[in-house]
Design a protein around this motif. Structure first.
Motif, PDB file in Angstrom:
ATOM      1  N   LEU A   1       5.911  -0.431   8.880  1.00 47.84           N
ATOM      2  CA  LEU A   1       6.463  -1.118  10.042  1.00 47.84           C
ATOM      3  C   LEU A   1       5.367  -1.412  11.052  1.00 47.84           C
ATOM      4  O   LEU A   1       4.597  -0.518  11.425  1.00 47.84           O
TER       5      LEU A   1
ATOM      6  N   PHE B   1       9.808  -3.669  16.854  1.00 50.90           N
ATOM      7  CA  PHE B   1       9.407  -3.446  15.482  1.00 50.90           C
ATOM      8  C   PHE B   1       9.621  -4.700  14.646  1.00 50.90           C
ATOM      9  O   PHE B   1      10.578  -5.453  14.841  1.00 50.90           O
ATOM     10  N   GLY B   2       8.715  -4.885  13.678  1.00 47.80           N
ATOM     11  CA  GLY B   2       8.951  -5.883  12.650  1.00 47.80           C
ATOM     12  C   GLY B   2       9.915  -5.329  11.620  1.00 47.80           C
ATOM     13  O   GLY B   2      10.285  -4.150  11.654  1.00 47.80           O
ATOM     14  N   ALA B   3      10.313  -6.175  10.694  1.00 43.47           N
ATOM     15  CA  ALA B   3      11.289  -5.780   9.683  1.00 43.47           C
ATOM     16  C   ALA B   3      10.685  -4.861   8.630  1.00 43.47           C
ATOM     17  O   ALA B   3      11.427  -4.212   7.887  1.00 43.47           O
ATOM     18  N   GLY B   4       9.347  -4.821   8.567  1.00 48.62           N
ATOM     19  CA  GLY B   4       8.696  -3.932   7.618  1.00 48.62           C
ATOM     20  C   GLY B   4       8.316  -4.622   6.323  1.00 48.62           C
ATOM     21  O   GLY B   4       8.973  -5.573   5.884  1.00 48.62           O
TER      22      GLY B   4
END
Lengths: 118, 112
Positions: B88, B102-105
């Motif tokens: 992440l 946060f990004g989606a990962g």
């Protein structure tokens, strides 16, 4: 150092039950704690920012009457999911910021609480 | 709407190879950038954080930041099966002290 304890780790309960999750900073004081929710295959979504001694700040779309946050001391914040329903089932994670740290320093995460509402 | 974008993967990497993960962000005022590793069913754990343009190395991990391009990356050298996880990217938001987006990962799968 910088340990955040989150309890319970897992909760299974019936629809309509209220559930309280605790987040404790064990070896530091935290003026600010954050509560996140993570649904399967999705990223962490910030729900609210909890500040010691004041009201929590909720993100857009998060019902403050549904998710009650109390940050009564520098080491403890609690999240209460009131009248939980199956759609509230998720992974709830808290994090804390050491009051001595600057704003650029990392948050310290708890181990999370998996909430399952039947 | 401030955004953090990551390729969701899965990124398949042979054991011993280099895994390269990318992240772009929209908030030009962001100052702090974090990479977290998350195993299935577990909480995120911090891998690295970076504030300044350039590279930052810690063991097998190297974070790279380019604020002008609004781009941050993570390299994992000598990838091991234990590196298989979701990574992440998180970015500090300028409009509120300490908040992260946060990004989606990116899911990384290291194959023996």
């Amino acid at each position: 150092g910088a340990v955040v304890s989150q309890h319970p780790s897992r909760v299974i309960c019936k629809s309509g039950t209220s559930v309280k999750i605790e987040c404790r900073s064990l070896d530091f004081q935290a003026t600010t704690m954050f509560w996140y929710r993570q649904f399967p295959k999705q990223s962490l979504m910030l729900m609210a920012t909890s500040n010691e001694g004041s009201k929590a700040t909720y993100e857009q779309g998060v019902e403050k009457d549904k998710f009650l946050i109390n940050h009564a001391s520098l080491t403890l914040s609690t999240l209460t999911v009131t009248s939980a329903h199956p759609e509230d089932s998720s992974f709830y994670i808290c994090s804390a910021r050491d009051r001595r740290d600057g704003s650029n320093q990392p948050q310290h995460f708890g181990d999370g609480t998996r909430l399952s509402i039947l | 709407q401030k955004e953090v974008e990551q390729n969701s993967g899965p990124l398949s990497v042979p054991e011993g190879a280099i895994a390269s993960l990318n992240c772009t962000y929209s908030d030009r005022g962001s100052q702090s950038f974090f990479w977290y590793r998350q195993y299935s069913g577990k909480s995120p754990e911090l891998i690295m954080f970076i504030y300044s343009n350039g590279d930052k190395e810690d063991g097998r991990f190297t974070a790279q930041l380019n604020k002008a391009s609004q781009y941050v990356s993570l390299l994992i050298r000598d990838s091991q099966p234990s590196d298989s996880a979701t990574y992440l990217c998180a970015v500090s938001l300028t409009d509120s002290w300490g908040k992260l987006q946060f990004g989606a990962g990116t899911q990384v799968v290291v194959t023996p």
